[in-house]
Scaffold this active site. Structure first.
Site, PDB file in Angstrom:
ATOM      1  N   LYS A 218      48.977  32.326  36.328  1.00 36.32           N
ATOM      2  CA  LYS A 218      49.028  32.699  34.721  1.00 36.32           C
ATOM      3  C   LYS A 218      50.649  32.908  34.583  1.00 36.32           C
ATOM      4  O   LYS A 218      51.127  32.119  33.238  1.00 36.32           O
ATOM      5  CB  LYS A 218      48.398  34.291  34.864  1.00 36.32           C
ATOM      6  CG  LYS A 218      48.317  33.930  33.202  1.00 36.32           C
ATOM      7  CD  LYS A 218      46.794  35.404  32.554  1.00 36.32           C
ATOM      8  CE  LYS A 218      47.189  35.766  30.948  1.00 36.32           C
ATOM      9  NZ  LYS A 218      45.869  36.484  30.549  1.00 36.32           N
ATOM     10  N   GLU A 224      55.982  37.416  44.448  1.00 38.28           N
ATOM     11  CA  GLU A 224      55.385  37.265  45.698  1.00 38.28           C
ATOM     12  C   GLU A 224      54.701  34.976  45.619  1.00 38.28           C
ATOM     13  O   GLU A 224      55.192  34.602  45.975  1.00 38.28           O
ATOM     14  CB  GLU A 224      53.722  37.752  45.590  1.00 38.28           C
ATOM     15  CG  GLU A 224      54.573  39.429  46.318  1.00 38.28           C
ATOM     16  CD  GLU A 224      53.504  39.932  44.603  1.00 38.28           C
ATOM     17  OE1 GLU A 224      54.434  39.584  43.455  1.00 38.28           O
ATOM     18  OE2 GLU A 224      53.449  41.258  45.389  1.00 38.28           O
ATOM     19  N   GLY A 279      43.354  37.296  34.344  1.00 36.17           N
ATOM     20  CA  GLY A 279      43.899  37.293  35.956  1.00 36.17           C
ATOM     21  C   GLY A 279      42.552  37.342  36.654  1.00 36.17           C
ATOM     22  O   GLY A 279      41.560  36.249  37.457  1.00 36.17           O
ATOM     23  N   ARG A 280      41.283  38.486  36.353  1.00 36.87           N
ATOM     24  CA  ARG A 280      40.762  38.506  37.744  1.00 36.87           C
ATOM     25  C   ARG A 280      39.265  37.661  36.577  1.00 36.87           C
ATOM     26  O   ARG A 280      38.395  38.006  37.655  1.00 36.87           O
ATOM     27  CB  ARG A 280      40.557  40.404  37.708  1.00 36.87           C
ATOM     28  CG  ARG A 280      40.514  41.045  36.526  1.00 36.87           C
ATOM     29  CD  ARG A 280      40.144  42.544  36.696  1.00 36.87           C
ATOM     30  NE  ARG A 280      40.909  43.441  35.835  1.00 36.87           N
ATOM     31  CZ  ARG A 280      41.336  43.287  34.974  1.00 36.87           C
ATOM     32  NH1 ARG A 280      42.752  42.806  34.840  1.00 36.87           N
ATOM     33  NH2 ARG A 280      41.856  44.182  33.776  1.00 36.87           N
ATOM     34  N   GLU A 365      40.680  47.238  38.834  1.00 40.65           N
ATOM     35  CA  GLU A 365      41.509  46.577  38.226  1.00 40.65           C
ATOM     36  C   GLU A 365      40.975  46.687  36.583  1.00 40.65           C
ATOM     37  O   GLU A 365      42.541  47.000  35.571  1.00 40.65           O
ATOM     38  CB  GLU A 365      41.745  45.617  38.358  1.00 40.65           C
ATOM     39  CG  GLU A 365      43.823  44.986  37.965  1.00 40.65           C
ATOM     40  CD  GLU A 365      44.172  43.818  38.539  1.00 40.65           C
ATOM     41  OE1 GLU A 365      43.882  43.824  39.566  1.00 40.65           O
ATOM     42  OE2 GLU A 365      44.328  43.235  37.982  1.00 40.65           O
ATOM     43  N   HIS A 396      26.994  47.893  61.795  1.00 37.09           N
ATOM     44  CA  HIS A 396      27.542  48.807  62.840  1.00 37.09           C
ATOM     45  C   HIS A 396      29.606  49.498  62.974  1.00 37.09           C
ATOM     46  O   HIS A 396      30.003  49.570  64.087  1.00 37.09           O
ATOM     47  CB  HIS A 396      27.542  47.533  64.755  1.00 37.09           C
ATOM     48  CG  HIS A 396      26.897  47.104  64.850  1.00 37.09           C
ATOM     49  ND1 HIS A 396      25.904  47.228  65.505  1.00 37.09           N
ATOM     50  CD2 HIS A 396      26.009  46.281  64.273  1.00 37.09           C
ATOM     51  CE1 HIS A 396      24.641  46.247  66.252  1.00 37.09           C
ATOM     52  NE2 HIS A 396      24.865  45.591  64.806  1.00 37.09           N
ATOM     53  N   LYS A 524      54.678  45.161  39.082  1.00 41.46           N
ATOM     54  CA  LYS A 524      55.860  44.257  39.659  1.00 41.46           C
ATOM     55  C   LYS A 524      57.409  44.806  39.379  1.00 41.46           C
ATOM     56  O   LYS A 524      58.477  44.050  39.952  1.00 41.46           O
ATOM     57  CB  LYS A 524      55.160  43.144  38.549  1.00 41.46           C
ATOM     58  CG  LYS A 524      53.783  42.810  38.876  1.00 41.46           C
ATOM     59  CD  LYS A 524      53.459  41.590  38.036  1.00 41.46           C
ATOM     60  CE  LYS A 524      51.956  40.936  38.499  1.00 41.46           C
ATOM     61  NZ  LYS A 524      51.818  39.987  38.024  1.00 41.46           N
TER      62      LYS A 524
HETATM   63  C1  G6Q Z   1      44.839  40.050  37.083  1.00 42.40           C
HETATM   64  C2  G6Q Z   1      45.844  40.779  37.239  1.00 42.40           C
HETATM   65  C3  G6Q Z   1      46.651  40.561  38.676  1.00 42.40           C
HETATM   66  C4  G6Q Z   1      46.990  39.576  38.428  1.00 42.40           C
HETATM   67  C5  G6Q Z   1      48.405  39.117  39.061  1.00 42.40           C
HETATM   68  C6  G6Q Z   1      48.819  37.927  39.515  1.00 42.40           C
HETATM   69  O1  G6Q Z   1      43.813  40.349  36.335  1.00 42.40           O
HETATM   70  O2  G6Q Z   1      46.468  40.214  36.193  1.00 42.40           O
HETATM   71  O3  G6Q Z   1      46.335  40.213  39.849  1.00 42.40           O
HETATM   72  O4  G6Q Z   1      46.156  37.840  38.636  1.00 42.40           O
HETATM   73  O5  G6Q Z   1      49.673  39.713  39.643  1.00 42.40           O
HETATM   74  O6  G6Q Z   1      49.470  37.265  37.929  1.00 42.40           O
HETATM   75  P1  G6Q Z   1      50.319  35.689  37.630  1.00 42.40           P
HETATM   76  O7  G6Q Z   1      48.801  34.875  37.650  1.00 42.40           O
HETATM   77  O8  G6Q Z   1      50.891  36.216  36.605  1.00 42.40           O
HETATM   78  O9  G6Q Z   1      51.019  35.293  38.809  1.00 42.40           O
END
Ligand code: G6Q
Length: 562
Positions: A218, A224, A279-280, A365, A396, A524
């Site tokens: 996003k 990463e 994001g989620r 989150e 199990h 981050k």
């Molecule tokens: C989700 C969070 C988090 C995010 C990641 C990746 O709701 O904000 O999990 O999706 O940190 O972020 P980017 O999409 O900006 O790389």
């Protein structure tokens, strides 16, 4: 305390725990602490039909919960008093409900299949949503049809999705869940971890001539994802021997046009989305591009339809007949009145193996917060720990603790009635295990029953006396069962939307903003400082002694490496 200018500071009229209905619910808890669910079932043969609901291909059985009509109606009264119906409307109509970030939370617009407009700051977002979907259709059709070719003219056989958190967990979960619908000759890989092993092992499996990288971020600033994307880019250019190959092998999904261009991806090969998609909550947007490549855009749209069907239900059904509302309220009941600390997700479907991880992010989150929307400390518990594994594997392993441990842990059992993979009578075995586990958790086993069983096995009195106490199960342990007609794109969409709205319901009751994630932002930032210091290579003394010690140990090892 400094306050963000976007934060609304309207005080709550009555604090949550001081509402009279809260006290009533506490009294219910006292009353029910003397009651066993066995007796509730025995007293009411219609308990299942009274406490189950069927919608969008999902049967939701909540009868094996420690509650009765009074509890459910008072939980709904609590929801009314916390303004849930009004908050639902605020979300669907694009109000700025994510106040700390000054944004709407409009994942529902992404799956709005009707003709209705959805406004954000006075502008209808639907034309943009539809236009990105059209772009996804054109692109996925080309790739799947073999018309999009790599630098050497070959069709694409492998897609590598590079993203993390919300830009990974939704697509990876859904591609696994919908495996029977994935195109036979297309493999989809996911790389999220900054641990070089993840990208290195993936690159080992793919051919540069036939691999498409989908870089999903996003912000397009996530350390990463950018590290892995650069690694993939270096690898491709090295193999192809020409930077021009990037145009054929890289596409991006982002809201950050400039950063995508700076990375070297043509912005025509970028699929956009918007700040009002968290994001989620983003699998419904172009973040689901790898999923759409895997299953085709028609099935991706069927998933949107399933989500939309759940949205309509959530918006229109009365609280007492509303699946996400009931699920959310039961969670509040356990967390705040019964005093549970965690919640298990047990999908009895191997293809839902990443669903618990997906829900961990979605729930923890969103509602893992300790200040409310007025920036005050909440003073009560919010999100429980969410965890789980597919059944029957979990049986199990950790189910022992669910049955006989010292804590009550509610469980969500999720199972499809029909399987995509009939193997002899194995699906019946799977369902039998699922149902018998929820029954055993609810019923337990009394000392008398344990003794009877041991007698039947022919043990003598002394042996029975010694062994019987270990064979007692308290029971009265709650669960929901979600029975899907079949795991299809549509029912998966409904299932995801159900949990999204459950989270929203709980956020409203707890009075927290379910749509920000300052804890993630902190992570981050912190890593950036440490990595700069490790790069500098000088002895570190600016942190606590533990952090200094660990960093200096690594620096010493680097210096010793020839
Ligand atoms: C989700 C969070 C988090 C995010 C990641 C990746 O709701 O904000 O999990 O999706 O940190 O972020 P980017 O999409 O900006 O790389």
């Amino acid at each position: 305390m400094l306050k963000n200018k976007h934060v609304k500071t309207t005080p709550e009229p009555t604090p949550l725990t001081e509402l009279p209905v809260w006290q009533t619910l506490e009294a219910h808890q006292q009353r029910l602490s003397q009651v066993h669910m066995r007796d509730l079932f025995a007293a009411d043969p219609k308990r299942f039909s009274r406490f189950s609901l069927d919608h969008a291909g999902i049967l939701f059985d909540y009868s094996k919960n420690l509650m009765d009509d009074s509890v459910m109606s008072d939980l709904c009264a609590l929801a009314e008093q916390r303004g849930l119906p009004d908050q639902i409307e605020r979300m669907f109509s694009g109000e700025t409900i994510n106040a700390t970030e000054g944004r709407s939370a409009l994942h529902t617009a992404l799956r709005n299949r009707g003709p209705s407009a959805v406004y954000v700051r006075g502008e209808d977002v639907m034309p943009d949503v539809i236009s990105v979907l059209h772009k996804m259709r054109a692109f996925t059709d080309r790739v799947r049809g073999g018309d999009w070719v790599g630098y050497a003219g070959d069709a694409i056989t492998d897609v590598v999705n590079i993203g993390i958190g919300g830009s990974d967990l939704g697509p990876v979960m859904a591609v696994q869940a919908l495996a029977p619908y994935v195109k036979d000759d297309l493999r989809v890989h996911f790389v999220s971890n900054v641990d070089g092993t993840h990208i290195a092992e993936t690159l080992r499996k793919v051919n540069p001539r036939t691999t498409l990288f989908v870089i999903v971020s996003k912000t397009f600033t996530t350390q990463e994802t950018l590290a892995n994307a650069h690694a993939a880019r270096r690898w491709l250019v090295e193999q192809a021997g020409d930077e021009k190959a990037i145009a054929k092998h890289f596409v991006a999904v982002s809201t950050n046009l400039q950063a995508v261009a700076d990375f070297g991806i043509d912005t025509d090969a970028m699929f956009g989305f918007w700040d009002w998609v968290g994001g989620r909550f983003s699998v419904w947007s172009a973040v689901g591009l790898s999923l759409a490549l895997a299953i085709g855009i028609d099935r991706f749209e069927a998933m949107l339809e399933g989500g939309h069907e759940m949205d309509q239900h959530f918006r229109e059904a009365p609280l007492l007949r509303n699946l996400p509302v009931l699920m959310g309220l039961l969670g509040v009941w356990y967390r705040n009145f019964i005093g549970t600390h965690s919640h298990v997700i047990a999908p009895y479907d191997q293809s839902l193996q990443r669903f618990p991880a997906y829900l961990q992010q979605l729930e923890m989150e969103s509602n893992g917060k300790q200040v409310d929307t007025t920036a005050a400390s909440v003073g009560y518990h919010t999100c429980p720990v969410i965890w789980g594994e597919p059944g029957t594997n979990g049986q199990h392993a950790f189910f022992q603790l669910l049955h006989q441990g010292t804590e009550v842990i509610p469980v969500d059992f999720i199972a499809p009635i029909e399987t995509h993979n009939p193997v002899a009578d194995q699906h019946r075995l799977l369902l039998a295990n699922c149902f018998s586990q929820s029954e055993a958790l609810m019923r337990g086993r009394t000392l008398g029953e344990a003794i009877d069983e041991l007698q039947e096995q022919g043990l003598n009195d002394a042996e029975i006396e010694a062994l019987a106490p270990f064979k007692v199960f308290p029971g009265n342990r709650p669960s929901n069962t979600l029975l899907l007609d079949q795991l299809t794109p549509k029912t998966l969409g409904a299932l995801i939307a159900l949990y999204e709205h459950k989270v929203f319901v709980q956020g409203v009751i707890w009075g927290v903003n379910s749509f920000d994630q300052w804890g993630v932002e902190l992570g981050k930032k912190l890593a950036k400082t440490v990595v700069d210091e490790l790069d500098a290579g000088l002895v570190v003394s600016s942190h606590d002694s533990s952090t200094n010690g660990l960093m200096n140990r690594v620096l010493a090892a680097i210096q010793q490496t020839p």
